[in-house]
Design an enzyme around this catalytic site. Structure first.
Site, PDB file in Angstrom:
ATOM      1  N   GLU A   1     -27.194  45.353  26.410  1.00  0.00           N
ATOM      2  CA  GLU A   1     -26.199  45.008  25.384  1.00  0.00           C
ATOM      3  C   GLU A   1     -25.942  43.511  25.514  1.00  0.00           C
ATOM      4  O   GLU A   1     -25.327  43.058  26.472  1.00  0.00           O
ATOM      5  CB  GLU A   1     -24.881  45.768  25.611  1.00  0.00           C
ATOM      6  CG  GLU A   1     -23.867  45.463  24.507  1.00  0.00           C
ATOM      7  CD  GLU A   1     -22.407  45.429  24.937  1.00  0.00           C
ATOM      8  OE1 GLU A   1     -21.530  45.563  24.070  1.00  0.00           O
ATOM      9  OE2 GLU A   1     -22.127  45.241  26.140  1.00  0.00           O
TER      10      GLU A   1
ATOM     11  N   ASP B   1     -24.237  47.520  30.154  1.00  0.00           N
ATOM     12  CA  ASP B   1     -23.046  46.989  29.500  1.00  0.00           C
ATOM     13  C   ASP B   1     -22.923  45.483  29.772  1.00  0.00           C
ATOM     14  O   ASP B   1     -23.128  45.042  30.912  1.00  0.00           O
ATOM     15  CB  ASP B   1     -21.820  47.730  30.055  1.00  0.00           C
ATOM     16  CG  ASP B   1     -20.548  47.396  29.314  1.00  0.00           C
ATOM     17  OD1 ASP B   1     -20.500  47.647  28.100  1.00  0.00           O
ATOM     18  OD2 ASP B   1     -19.604  46.883  29.947  1.00  0.00           O
TER      19      ASP B   1
HETATM   20  C1  GLC Z   1     -19.063  46.523  26.083  1.00  0.00           C
HETATM   21  C2  GLC Z   1     -18.713  47.919  25.645  1.00  0.00           C
HETATM   22  C3  GLC Z   1     -17.269  47.946  25.275  1.00  0.00           C
HETATM   23  C4  GLC Z   1     -16.452  47.580  26.479  1.00  0.00           C
HETATM   24  C5  GLC Z   1     -16.870  46.228  27.042  1.00  0.00           C
HETATM   25  C6  GLC Z   1     -16.336  46.018  28.416  1.00  0.00           C
HETATM   26  O1  GLC Z   1     -18.969  45.607  25.047  1.00  0.00           O
HETATM   27  O2  GLC Z   1     -19.570  48.338  24.635  1.00  0.00           O
HETATM   28  O3  GLC Z   1     -16.864  49.194  24.793  1.00  0.00           O
HETATM   29  O4  GLC Z   1     -15.092  47.522  26.154  1.00  0.00           O
HETATM   30  O5  GLC Z   1     -18.269  46.145  27.159  1.00  0.00           O
HETATM   31  O6  GLC Z   1     -16.931  46.905  29.311  1.00  0.00           O
END
Ligand code: GLC
Length: 533
Positions: free
Chosen positions: A261, A210
């Site tokens: 991500e 994440d």
């Molecule tokens: C990422 C996740 C999202 C979350 C954010 C903070 O972007 O995909 O759902 O709110 O991180 O953890």
């Protein structure tokens, strides 16, 4: 093509399970592990190679579980650690691998370390694990810098110290309940290496990381200009962190995989994290936000493949996830169909038939490209965004932190329809935590299972035929500006007509799959085909 076991992740189809909304096994209205175990048949029949579970750890659910209270356990609402073990084993028996979400940028403010930091006070080693700073201004009542929270408002919140007085501020790039870890702290680095081993030892095959670009901050914490994320995104020191994680991943027989991500403006910056001793892959968000035109898709696919080839990594294509408006809705918006995370274009009129037609064509495009493909639960059913949820039921902190200016992400997180003609559509026996629309009756997995023209059948067929495509690169074919077409060896041709004029198909041996019926042998608007020969 037969994919060697060790290289499975280079061409896998990976299905994202948003646990709260997948299937509810115990009737409390919230999806859980037993719900997933009972629906593994759906996933096996669909033909996916792996599952990615959004955070399943104990959490107050201030941000749907992305506020983790304990990285080594399972949220009781979802089940138990033992049950997670059963689920992993049962998925493996069906030949499906399991990825979990790791959330290393921040934790929940209920995490033991953050509580310890609050109690220990300014200057303590416990506070070094986070970003605590005195405020600015004569009374220290202004935040230490001007960084914005990605959920709206300031990225700083002031704490009350043990003596009852207003004290230091702590950094949170997301909600106030999500304090950011300080990755300059050895404690933090060691802790996450250990968390990775904890789950890898339990059979998990990889992790989705994440906010993978955000862990390291410029320690000077300089003010930024609007839109400038330089001091808290994609810092050089990140590479060392992921190199150490890669060593851990590679130390397991067959290896474990690391997926980042990273919403970075430039694909080449993402690819720098995919060198052979760093992450295995990262989502191509440029593809997700691409406007519906042949030219832009060709440009983005070309750029993505080129930047990934340079580092020897596969591209990872994605159309939807739990953070963005479902693509049936995006593609059905009137006007330009570009999309950005910051601008959901909520409330712009939607032509659902058009959106669905384009979503079908987009599915065939995604499944035909070389590399990894990610599917978000419900896209195989053609679900659309639920835009009219009552405000009092919205749970995403984005909604409250922007005072409703941004409706948030609940609309893509509504529990899945499995069967039956009325809510809860077989999701479970209780009332789903977000209401499903009655209009989903035709979209349940059961309603679509035996329909040759359904979205579910299209995905099943596409996933079944896809492994034969192999990993080889593609060669673009030039028809007209509105046509996106490429060839992959051996003998595979993809064509998508973005224009209004039906296209006579070129000579071919067999029509393998079409996203909509042909018109007198021509390819109509917003339709894609897979051809052999
Ligand atoms: C990422 C996740 C999202 C979350 C954010 C903070 O972007 O995909 O759902 O709110 O991180 O953890």
């Amino acid at each position: 093509m037969t994919v060697s076991e060790a290289d499975w992740w280079r061409s896998a189809a990976i299905y994202q399970v948003y646990l709260r909304s997948f299937a509810d096994g115990n009737g409390d209205g919230v999806g859980d592990l037993s719900g997933v175990r009972s629906r593994l048949g759906h996933l096996a029949h669909l033909g996916v190679d792996a599952l990615w579970f959004t955070p399943w750890y104990p959490s107050p659910m201030d941000d749907g579980g992305y506020d983790v209270a304990d990285y080594r356990d399972i949220e009781p609402v979802f089940g138990t650690l033992a049950e997670a073990g059963h689920l992993i084993a049962e998925a493996h028996e069906r030949g499906i691998r399991v990825l979990i979400d790791v959330v290393p940028n921040h934790c929940s403010d209920t995490h033991r370390w953050f509580r310890d930091a609050l109690a220990a006070g300014p200057g303590s080693p416990e506070r070094q694990r986070f970003w605590f700073r005195p405020g600015r201004g004569p009374d220290g009542d202004e935040p230490p810098n001007n960084w914005p929270s990605r959920f709206g408002g300031s990225a700083w919140t002031r704490v009350t110290e043990a003596d009852g007085r207003p004290g230091e501020w702590y950094l949170h790039l997301y909600g106030a309940h999500q304090p950011d870890f300080n990755w300059d702290s050895t404690d933090v680095r060691t802790e996450f290496e250990d968390v990775l081993r904890f789950w890898f030892d339990r059979g998990v095959d990889g992790v989705r990381i994440d906010v993978a670009d955000g862990l390291v901050k410029d320690p000077a914490l300089p003010d930024t200009a609007p839109g400038d994320e330089t001091p808290y995104s994609d810092q050089e020191a990140l590479h060392d962190i992921y190199r150490s994680w890669r060593k851990i991943a590679d130390s397991y027989p067959g290896g474990k995989i690391l997926v980042g991500e990273m919403w970075l403006p430039d694909m080449t910056r993402v690819a720098r994290h995919l060198r052979s001793d760093e992450l295995h892959s990262a989502f191509t968000f440029d593809f997700l936000v691409c406007p519906w035109t042949a030219g832009r898709f060709r440009e983005i696919v070309t750029r993505t493949l080129r930047s990934h080839e340079e580092v020897g990594a596969p591209a990872a294509w994605v159309l939807s996830n739990h953070d963005v408006t479902r693509h049936v809705t995006r593609y059905g918006r009137s006007g330009e169909t570009g999309f950005s995370f910051a601008d959901r274009r909520h409330g712009t009129p939607v032509d659902r038939l058009l959106g669905t037609r384009r979503a079908r064509a987009a599915a065939l495009l995604t499944l035909a490209l070389p590399g990894v493909v990610y599917l978000y639960q419900g896209e195989e059913l053609g679900l659309w965004e639920i835009e009219d949820l009552p405000d009092e039921l919205r749970q995403d902190p984005v909604f409250t932190r922007t005072a409703g200016a941004d409706p948030g992400r609940d609309g893509c997180r509504v529990p899945l329809p499995w069967s039956g003609s009325a809510p809860p559509f077989g999701f479970g026996t209780g009332t789903p935590w977000l209401p499903q629309p009655a209009s989903w009756a035709d979209l349940s997995a059961e309603a679509q299972a035996d329909d040759p023209d359904s979205m579910l059948t299209l995905y099943r067929t596409g996933l079944r035929l896809r492994p034969g495509l192999g990993a080889a690169a593609l060669t673009w074919l030039d028809f007209a500006p509105d046509i996106l077409a490429f060839r992959r060896e051996p003998e595979f041709t993809f064509i998508l007509n973005f224009g209004a004029v039906p296209l006579p198909l070129p000579a071919h041996e067999e029509l393998l799959l079409a996203s909509a019926p042909l018109a007198d042998g021509r390819l109509p608007s917003d339709t894609a085909v897979w051809l052999r020969g």
